[in-house]
Design an enzyme around this catalytic site. Structure first.
Site, mmCIF file in Angstrom:
data_model
loop_
_atom_site.group_PDB
_atom_site.id
_atom_site.type_symbol
_atom_site.label_atom_id
_atom_site.label_comp_id
_atom_site.label_asym_id
_atom_site.label_seq_id
_atom_site.Cartn_x
_atom_site.Cartn_y
_atom_site.Cartn_z
ATOM 1 N N GLU A 1 8.028 -5.177 4.938
ATOM 2 C CA GLU A 1 6.969 -4.176 5.146
ATOM 3 C C GLU A 1 6.658 -3.995 6.630
ATOM 4 O OE1 GLU A 1 4.403 -4.652 1.036
ATOM 5 O OE2 GLU A 1 4.034 -6.046 2.663
ATOM 6 N N LYS B 1 1.776 -14.580 -6.222
ATOM 7 C CA LYS B 1 2.401 -13.527 -5.418
ATOM 8 C C LYS B 1 3.482 -14.040 -4.478
ATOM 9 C CE LYS B 1 1.507 -9.726 -5.357
ATOM 10 N NZ LYS B 1 0.431 -9.002 -4.679
ATOM 11 N N HIS C 1 15.947 11.363 -5.591
ATOM 12 C CA HIS C 1 14.514 11.557 -5.888
ATOM 13 C C HIS C 1 13.875 10.298 -6.467
ATOM 14 C CE1 HIS C 1 15.494 15.911 -5.609
ATOM 15 N NE2 HIS C 1 16.569 15.548 -6.300
ATOM 16 N N SER D 1 -0.054 -14.860 -1.297
ATOM 17 C CA SER D 1 -1.372 -14.246 -1.182
ATOM 18 C C SER D 1 -2.407 -15.355 -1.095
ATOM 19 C CB SER D 1 -1.622 -13.377 -2.411
ATOM 20 O OG SER D 1 -3.000 -13.252 -2.656
#
Ligand code: ARG
Length: 459
Positions: A291, A284, A157, A278
């Site tokens: 992704e 970043k 979980h 970024s």
């Protein structure tokens, strides 16, 4: 020499522009070109052996077909006005050898030809995909070997559950990818059956030796019903299912890599080669490649479902609906190949931050189950032991400690069976080493599995 045409004798008018644009497939089925050339060559050989063509004619046609393959890159730009790859090849051959080229289509149809081309295409690409799966498995194996002693939090979980070894987590994916590899092997076997010699749907009128032709093309077997052969696309489903499963597994692992590399978790850093910055936030370092891989499972399952919807309800035998099956297949092949290339390249760039992992293990009362097992081994029924440890956890929370940080006296306060030996059990390593069954996370079992893999793959 008259200009060759695939069909048209019974038509007064040509195809409307919109219908042409809608139905011509050369823009995408040109990916089948090398296979279409091979199929034509094998068929020509079959025609020669059946006495339809002479040896010299076969030789001329083979040479012309080889030339078409060589000239194709230039001949396909800009895109010529051929209906499909089969029409393109035939026109080029006729341009080269004249009327002899028009004999090439004797006893075959684009219906059995396209089915054969696609089967060859799938076989070829499964071989490439299997190589990439192998590279992926090796990259994961190397990561597992590197971390066969790195204690790591196991989750259920997405909550901290029990201590495991990082290698165990990585090995879990090796099992998944091995199953995927088997699915591709299975899909290869399904594709490895030759439909050529089924002609339009009833079979040809020429005594072509189908087994010989199939053997020439490297097939292990031939189809046994011409009507099934030209309508069957099951082998594409088998491929798309395997592709959907591996992209699903890759998306799951990438989700974990994204989570682990988040600055709030910090278990890993993915190498610069597979992360991006970024345009506005200078600090970043984003896991974009992971992704993008995560996002590709959806399209592939969409291609599987798309084919299902395309084929559902089709009557025997060939129907033009089937032409667009290739669009779905080609996309799935491209996606599967590129996600595997990126994933297998990204894994070796991963750096593991053991400090961040250790501090995470000091949360979530990760040894609570060990304590319950300890009590049960001292004779407390497990359900009662579970309850008592629940109370220990509540107490530990209230004093800002982990349950395994409580003193023996504090633990004794909850259960009189607690003795000094409890401290031997309340370490991460001890918890891991208790799990000695096959497939469990103990160091020994992990080494065992690593040895088996090394042996199996000759690494
Ligand atoms: N381009 C077609 C396909 O890929 C060729 C099949 C034959 N076409 C036909 N009208 N029988 O499906």
């Amino acid at each position: 020499m008259t200009q060759p045409q695939l069909w048209g004798g019974r038509f007064k008018k040509g195809l409307a522009d919109a219908a042409k644009a809608f139905s011509y497939s050369l823009s995408f089925d040109q990916a089948l070109l090398p296979y279409d050339i091979a199929v034509n060559k094998a068929h020509v050989l079959g025609l020669m052996k059946a006495g339809v063509l002479t040896k010299a004619e076969k030789k001329t046609l083979h040479r012309a077909l080889d030339e078409v393959l060589d000239e194709a890159p230039a001949a396909l730009t800009p895109l010529p006005d051929d209906e499909d790859v089969h029409g393109f090849v035939e026109r080029m051959v006729v341009q080269k050898v004249g009327d002899l080229g028009k004999k090439m289509h004797t006893g075959k149809s684009r219906n059995d030809q396209v089915a054969t081309d696609v089967r060859l295409y799938i076989k070829h690409h499964i071989s490439d995909i299997n190589d990439l799966i192998h590279t992926t498995l090796k990259a994961l194996y190397d990561l597992a070997v590197c971390h066969k002693e790195t204690v790591f939090p196991g989750f259920t979980h997405l909550q901290i559950a029990q201590p495991v070894v990082l290698a165990h987590h990585v090995l879990a994916y090796i099992e998944k990818f091995k199953r995927d590899q088997n699915r591709f092997v299975d899909a290869f076997e399904r594709a490895d059956v030759c439909p050529l010699g089924s002609a339009a749907m009833a079979g040809p009128n020429y005594g072509i030796d189908r087994l010989m032709v199939a053997g020439e093309l490297g097939f292990s077997d031939i189809t046994l019903n011409s009507m099934d052969a030209v309508s069957d696309r099951d082998f594409m489903f088998d491929f798309l299912y395997a592709a959907s499963m591996i992209t699903l597994h890759l998306s799951q692992f990438c989700e974990e890599l994204i989570f682990w590399s988040s600055s709030v978790v910090g278990f890993i850093r993915i190498g610069d080669e597979f992360t991006t910055g970024s345009s506005i936030m200078p600090q970043k370092k984003n896991p974009d490649i992971a992704e993008l891989i995560r996002g590709q499972a959806g399209p592939v399952v969409g291609q599987f479902m798309g084919l299902h919807e395309m084929v559902k309800g089709l009557p025997l035998t060939y129907n033009r609906d089937l032409q667009n099956d290739k669009l779905l297949l080609f996309q799935a092949v491209d996606i599967t190949t590129s996600v595997l290339e990126c994933f297998s390249g990204m894994i070796p760039t991963i750096d593991v931050n053991k400090d961040r992992i250790e501090s995470a293990m000091m949360s979530g009362h990760i040894l609570a189950t060990e304590l319950a097992d300890y009590l049960s081994q001292k004779g407390v029924p497990f359900r009662d032991a579970h309850h008592v440890v629940g109370q220990m956890v509540q107490h530990a929370d209230s004093v800002g400690k982990q349950v395994h940080e409580l003193s023996i006296d504090e633990l004794k306060g909850f259960s009189p069976v607690v003795e000094l030996d409890v401290s031997d059990r309340l370490s991460f390593k001890a918890a891991i080493d208790q799990k000695q069954g096959i497939g469990s996370t103990s160091f020994l079992q992990i080494q065992e599995r690593l040895n088996q893999l090394k042996e199996e793959f000759k690494w």
